[in-house]
Structure formats: structure tokens, C-alpha cells
Scaffold this active site. Sequence first.
Site, PDB file in Angstrom:
ATOM      1  N   HIS A   1      14.962  -0.790  -6.356  1.00  0.00           N
ATOM      2  CA  HIS A   1      14.934  -1.992  -5.511  1.00  0.00           C
ATOM      3  C   HIS A   1      14.000  -1.855  -4.300  1.00  0.00           C
ATOM      4  O   HIS A   1      13.894  -2.767  -3.477  1.00  0.00           O
ATOM      5  CB  HIS A   1      16.386  -2.293  -5.046  1.00  0.00           C
TER       6      HIS A   1
ATOM      7  N   LYS B   1      10.669  -1.672  -1.876  1.00  0.00           N
ATOM      8  CA  LYS B   1       9.471  -2.489  -1.738  1.00  0.00           C
ATOM      9  C   LYS B   1       8.577  -1.768  -0.724  1.00  0.00           C
ATOM     10  O   LYS B   1       8.458  -2.196   0.419  1.00  0.00           O
ATOM     11  CB  LYS B   1       9.803  -3.889  -1.198  1.00  0.00           C
TER      12      LYS B   1
ATOM     13  N   ASP C   1      -2.724   6.855   1.397  1.00  0.00           N
ATOM     14  CA  ASP C   1      -3.268   8.163   1.797  1.00  0.00           C
ATOM     15  C   ASP C   1      -2.224   9.057   2.462  1.00  0.00           C
ATOM     16  O   ASP C   1      -2.581   9.842   3.366  1.00  0.00           O
ATOM     17  CB  ASP C   1      -4.480   7.972   2.736  1.00  0.00           C
TER      18      ASP C   1
END
Lengths: 174, 174
Positions: free
Chosen positions: B106, B108, B113
Site C-alpha cells: 500500500h 506510495k 539516487d
Amino acid sequence: MFFSQDCTLCRPHLRCMKPCAKLNCPVRHLRRIIYYLDSAIHTLDICIYFFTFTELAEAIIRAKNRNVVVRIILEDSMTHTDKSQIMNFYKEGIKPVFKSLDVLVHHKFVIIDNNIVMTGSINWTKSAFFGNFENVLVTNESAIVKPFVNEFERILTMLTATTTETNSETLDIH
Amino acid sequence: MFFSQDCTLCRPHLRCMKPCAKLNCPVRHLRRIIYYLDSAIHTLDICIYFFTFTELAEAIIRAKNRNVVVRIILEDSMTHTDKSQIMNFYKEGIKPVFKSLDVLVHHKFVIIDNNIVMTGSINWTKSAFFGNFENVLVTNESAIVKPFVNEFERILTMLTATTTETNSETLDIH
């Protein structure tokens, strides 16, 4: 704080609220979140898409009972489920704000005393804490906290303009 | 970055990718996110529950084409929708990792880098950017970035143990 699939195994630790030795035991994280909620002195501003987790609702009700100003924004479509904590809040004199919109109130953040923000991917449900791959970030850095404080006020103003009467009617609360 | 209901009005600005004067025009936010993706030199680690937004997929493909190492973790159940970007990634030689589990991936978040994290409530879909109430936090603070870097590696290791072969078979990719 990170939650993941192996957190499923820690679900029994919730019964006694004692974490196991695992650093990412979700009960450890849960206790930390409850610790922050219990530390609230003045205000608790909550904006959560889906809120069903009883132990977290209880911490919020404790805050209300020690005269912390508690304001809650919820996603309207998620308040109609059996497990929603909304009726428990109402019973305790907390009136969450929600409004039927054609978009989602998808935030998952809490502001404590305008000083600490907890935000991330996690909804406040037992299944999210005990199994999903999720994250919660806690910070008192004002460059992060202040925008959340402003956004909470903005959303609350936006939703309360016409919400209060509708909610009261729908839920038949007196 | 905050997104809200009034962002719906800015959807036409996506066509020319020019934000309007509004400070929270979602095209302004989108351009900022794309700017960060375009700035990647070495690695791009992406862990997103639901990813359908073409303009963001294009930025990731651009990164791949300039030899940035791109790794993507997706939620299995959300890769079966028509709008999922998964086939576009495969066509460009990027193989997202996903696995059928009884819990949800779930998150996000994106790590650029190993130095910048973008995280929040927002899935990478057009409707989330243009209408939902959402947030994205961008930081290069190492106390925040490092745990995300470690967690990404941990999830990737967990999912790739048995995933690669299954995905290739299911999608019939050669």
C-alpha cells in the site's frame, strides 16, 4: 515506522498490547502512535480516509476526556461501513466532519498540538497495521508541520460550510 | 504538496503541462515531481500501490533510457486493470516486481539516487492528482531517506525470491 506482511504474525500481541522482540512489531508502532496521541495537551487534528481501529479511537476519546480539542475529518464513503468508528466518536461528543463529494478525502495524517505530524500511507484499520506494507512518518519539523496545519484548516473550512446540518440529519444525532 | 477538490478545475492544464496561477495547481505539483524524476542520475526506486498516470510513467522511462537503474514494486491486484502502466514498463525493458499476497503493498513512495524521498497518501493516478484530497512530502533528510532505502531493499528481497519467474510466465513476456 514500516509495516509489512510479516506483521500478520504479531496480531496476537495486540490482545495484551505487548510487542514481541521484533523491531517492527506493529504493536510496538501502535504503542508509539498511541503514546503521541496520549501526549496531546491542546489539540488533536485528524484527517483519515478510513478509520476503524478501536485502540486508536480510544486514545482519541481519552484526549477528548482530558479536554484536548479534537477535530476529525473523515472520508464520507468510508463512514457507512459497520466498522467505522464514527458512532463511537459521536457517543463521546466528538463530531467528525465528512461530506459526500465526487472525490476522495484520501489523507492519512494527524497533527498533535500543532507541533507533531504523523503521516503516511496507512489507514487506521487493523488489517493495515497487521499485514499490509505501509509507512508512517512522524516529525516535529516545522517546515513539514506548518503546511499540514494550514491544509487541515483549509479542508475543515471547505467541508464545514454546508456539512454540519447534513451530517446531523443523516445520523439522527440529538 | 497538497491536492484537493478544487484541483479538478485544473485538469485542462495537463494538456499543455502549464500550471495556472493557483499555487496548488496540480500541474505545478506534477511538474515538480517530474522534475525530481528527471533529475535522477543513478537510481530510481519506486513502490506504488496503484500506478496509471502516463506522464509519470514517461518520466520513469526517460530515466531508464538515460541508464538510470529503475526498480519498481507494485501491488499485484492493481496491475490487472486496463489503465495500469505495467505493459508500458515491460515494453521499455523495465520489469516491475509484484506478487500475489493476501495483504496489500500500500506504499506510495519513490526514492531518487538514494537521496530524495517522495512519499504520502497519493497513488499515481490522474484522478488522485486532479481532485482527491492528497499529500506528497518531498525530503532529502537522511534520517527519513535512509529508512525508506532500507525498507525498499527489504521488500524487494522479500518479493523477488519467487516472483520473477511467475510474473514472466503470467504476462508472457519474452
